[in-house]
Scaffold this active site. Structure first.
Site, PDB file in Angstrom:
ATOM      1  N   SER A  56      -6.245   3.278   5.580  1.00  0.00           N
ATOM      2  CA  SER A  56      -5.110   2.562   6.151  1.00  0.00           C
ATOM      3  C   SER A  56      -5.384   2.324   7.625  1.00  0.00           C
ATOM      4  O   SER A  56      -6.108   3.092   8.266  1.00  0.00           O
ATOM      5  CB  SER A  56      -3.839   3.408   5.995  1.00  0.00           C
TER       6      SER A  56
ATOM      7  N   ASP B 208       0.826  -1.210   0.000  1.00  0.00           N
ATOM      8  CA  ASP B 208       0.000   0.000   0.000  1.00  0.00           C
ATOM      9  C   ASP B 208       0.860   1.261   0.000  1.00  0.00           C
ATOM     10  O   ASP B 208       0.524   2.262  -0.631  1.00  0.00           O
ATOM     11  CB  ASP B 208      -0.905   0.035   1.235  1.00  0.00           C
TER      12      ASP B 208
ATOM     13  N   CYS C  73       1.869  -8.764   5.881  1.00  0.00           N
ATOM     14  CA  CYS C  73       1.261  -7.463   5.624  1.00  0.00           C
ATOM     15  C   CYS C  73      -0.208  -7.489   5.217  1.00  0.00           C
ATOM     16  O   CYS C  73      -0.859  -8.520   5.212  1.00  0.00           O
ATOM     17  CB  CYS C  73       2.111  -6.711   4.621  1.00  0.00           C
ATOM     18  N   ASP C  74      -0.662  -6.301   4.817  1.00  0.00           N
ATOM     19  CA  ASP C  74      -2.076  -5.925   4.722  1.00  0.00           C
ATOM     20  C   ASP C  74      -2.974  -6.918   3.993  1.00  0.00           C
ATOM     21  O   ASP C  74      -3.997  -7.338   4.522  1.00  0.00           O
ATOM     22  CB  ASP C  74      -2.211  -4.572   4.015  1.00  0.00           C
ATOM     23  N   LYS C  75      -2.621  -7.257   2.759  1.00  0.00           N
ATOM     24  CA  LYS C  75      -3.503  -8.096   1.950  1.00  0.00           C
ATOM     25  C   LYS C  75      -3.028  -9.535   1.879  1.00  0.00           C
ATOM     26  O   LYS C  75      -3.816 -10.446   1.633  1.00  0.00           O
ATOM     27  CB  LYS C  75      -3.634  -7.527   0.525  1.00  0.00           C
TER      28      LYS C  75
ATOM     29  N   GLU D  30      -7.195   2.707  -0.382  1.00  0.00           N
ATOM     30  CA  GLU D  30      -7.153   3.369   0.913  1.00  0.00           C
ATOM     31  C   GLU D  30      -6.874   4.864   0.740  1.00  0.00           C
ATOM     32  O   GLU D  30      -6.330   5.293  -0.281  1.00  0.00           O
ATOM     33  CB  GLU D  30      -6.102   2.747   1.830  1.00  0.00           C
TER      34      GLU D  30
END
Length: 578
Positions: free
Chosen positions: A484, A83, A124-126, A457
């Site tokens: 975020s 991101d 991480c995020d995804k 985001e």
């Protein structure tokens, strides 16, 4: 030594076609390897960002652990994206869609042959929710290994200092070249997930809270020996799960998801969990309704003091005891009899970790910083704030919207302001930079939902607001996009139905009055062109606008982006592909 009590799942497939064995031995496998239980190790190793560049080391440690217990590991990789690198440009539109693609690729890897077990490694995020989605699809023994936490930046700061740096770079004479260079050299001082409780760190915590990661494994500093030891332990433990025939279906129960939401409320995690946990649960046929999140957040003490809703970086949170300490303090709120990847219940895990001296052993690291555990994880009995996120509803968000109120000041828990409407984040961000926004206004960014532009985001814009002394503390942002996990201030996301599907957010006009009432969980249009109206009159005006509404023209799309924006479900359901 080969454990003959384990019957290799691919045995019958090997008898169908002799080339199967020959192909494996065409690599560095030998005749003994093809008889052993075979374990898929799937990571997101690559040069995409610091959360992934070190994962091959963890994969190698897991492999050693598998070998030690008589198995044969197979290493596979699907690199994720970041991101942070995608911030502020069209690359961000692909980030949430990448969750679906990574999950699909892991499913493909785990399905083309019959693996006996699986270990998934990401930071991480995804990539973490993608791995958990894939694990939920496959009823095989599985362990998740978190990639750990990045070291703090100078003065215990985090990489989100980029918001202030980037804003001042765009304004004339607001920053020096030396300041910019200093941040670039120090903002991300090591590998691991960024140092704040954003979506990456939150999802590491969720994997552990669900019971799919070993106790104490979320947010270990990525440069410490503890993380390699934990990866080695996971390699050994997956073989125990294979022998015991414990699969993800035994672990990912409704009670496990309830426990994860409790932990999320307690630590002040990212609002993106409202996308990811429902999407993971969907793979199991479990529906996580938004109302459950709100119900739990009403009664769970917010005991985590972790940036951005608190003061300290994630490394310090792990030194304070991390998720096991949170679970220990919240035992009365949790289902303690849920099964986990240790092969034991949550209750047994907590008893074991306490007897092992884990809490005392790592607490000394906190003293290196002059901190105490209570500064990071507050005692339940002294905590007044309940939960950290709320689900809002009203005529602007009939299906719901999400806000992280733990990061909102008390004076903005209720606000009425005039709408300023933008059809993209770029337009809104530009207006902020050019000082065209007035304090107290309610900024609306629409057509940024799953069907609109892939649900990017809004961190660049939220940071522009909080880093602008004119706007910080008075200006609200509403969007059908997402935020975020680092987002601060009164920012409402996931507004559903989204604008691209004709939701009420598509009908708002400049000057309409919007009421944000966090404590009462309300989000409503209460006035038109600066004048207050009754709810009935507002509904009539919205109906008239809907009758004359012309959908926002969206360019023709193709490939994965086209598929995602055509078929993604509502954000309040998880924004997954059906």
């Amino acid at each position: 030594m080969l454990d003959k009590s384990i019957i290799q799942k691919s045995t019958s497939e090997r008898k169908l076609w002799s080339q199967f064995d020959s192909l494996q031995m065409g690599m560095d496998w030998d005749e003994e390897d093809i008889k052993k239980p075979q374990i898929l190790i799937d990571d997101v190793f690559g040069d995409s960002h610091p959360g992934s560049s070190h994962l091959i080391g963890l994969t190698n440690q897991v492999s050693i652990g598998v070998y030690e217990k008589g198995g044969r590991p197979g290493q596979f990789h699907v690199t994720d994206i970041c991101d942070g690198c995608a911030q502020g440009h069209d690359g961000m539109n692909f980030v949430l869609a990448s969750r679906e693609v990574i999950a699909d690729m892991v499913e493909i890897h785990s399905s083309f042959v019959s693996w006996d077990g699986m270990v998934l490694i990401s930071s991480c995020d995804k990539s973490i929710p993608a791995h958990l989605k894939a694990a939920a699809r496959k009823a095989i023994p599985t362990i998740f290994v978190p990639g750990g936490s990045m070291r703090p930046a100078p003065d215990m700061s985090t990489s989100i200092k980029a918001g202030d740096i980037s804003l001042r770079e765009k304004k004339k004479d607001a920053i020096t070249a030396e300041e910019v260079r200093d941040f670039k050299l120090t903002g991300c001082p090591s590998v691991g997930a960024c140092q704040f409780l954003g979506t990456a760190s939150t999802m590491q915590c969720m994997a552990e809270a669900l019971g799919l990661a070993l106790p104490g494994s979320a947010l270990i500093p990525a440069t410490m020996r503890d993380i390699t030891a934990m990866a080695r332990k996971a390699g050994r433990q997956i073989m125990n799960l294979v022998k015991a025939k414990i699969t993800t279906k035994d672990i990912l129960t409704p009670e496990a998801f309830y426990n994860a939401i409790v932990v999320h409320a307690a630590i002040g995690g990212s609002t993106n969990v409202m996308l990811h946990l429902p999407a993971i649960a969907y793979e199991l046929g479990i529906e996580l309704k938004p109302e459950l999140f709100d119900e739990i957040n009403h009664k769970i003490p917010h005991i985590g003091n972790i940036y951005p809703s608190g003061e300290y970086p994630t490394e310090a949170f792990w030194f304070a005891g991390g998720i096991p300490m949170v679970q220990w303090l919240l035992k009365d709120y949790l289902y303690l009899d849920v099964l986990t990847v240790t092969g034991k219940t949550l209750k047994e895990n907590l008893e074991d970790i306490k007897k092992d001296g884990f809490f005392q052993r790592i607490e000394g690291y906190l003293r290196n910083y002059g901190l105490s555990r209570e500064q990071l994880i507050k005692p339940v009995e002294t905590t007044k704030e309940m939960g950290s996120i709320a689900v809002l509803k009203g005529n602007l968000a009939p299906e719901g919207a999400v806000i992280k109120y733990a990061a909102v000041s008390e004076n903005m828990m209720y606000h009425v302001g005039a709408a300023r409407v933008f059809n993209s984040e770029e337009e809104c961000h530009k207006a902020i930079i050019e000082d065209k926004i007035n304090p107290g206004e309610i900024l609306i960014i629409r057509y940024e939902g799953p069907r609109g532009s892939g649900m990017p985001e809004m961190l660049m814009t939220t940071e522009a607001i909080v880093c602008d002394s004119r706007l910080n503390g008075s200006t609200v942002l509403l969007t059908d996009g997402r935020f975020s996990g680092a987002t601060r201030g009164p920012c409402v996301g996931h507004i559903s139905p989204e604008a691209a599907t004709g939701g009420p957010i598509a009908l708002v006009e400049d000057g309409d009055l919007i009421e944000l009432d966090i404590k009462e969980r309300k989000l409503n249009i209460v006035g038109i062109k600066g004048k207050t109206y009754t709810s009935e009159d507002v509904e009539k005006i919205l109906a008239e606008r809907k009758a004359n509404w012309i959908p926002y023209k969206i360019e023709k799309r193709k490939g994965v982006f086209g598929r995602y924006t055509k078929y993604a479900v509502s954000a309040m359901k998880g924004a997954y592909l059906e």
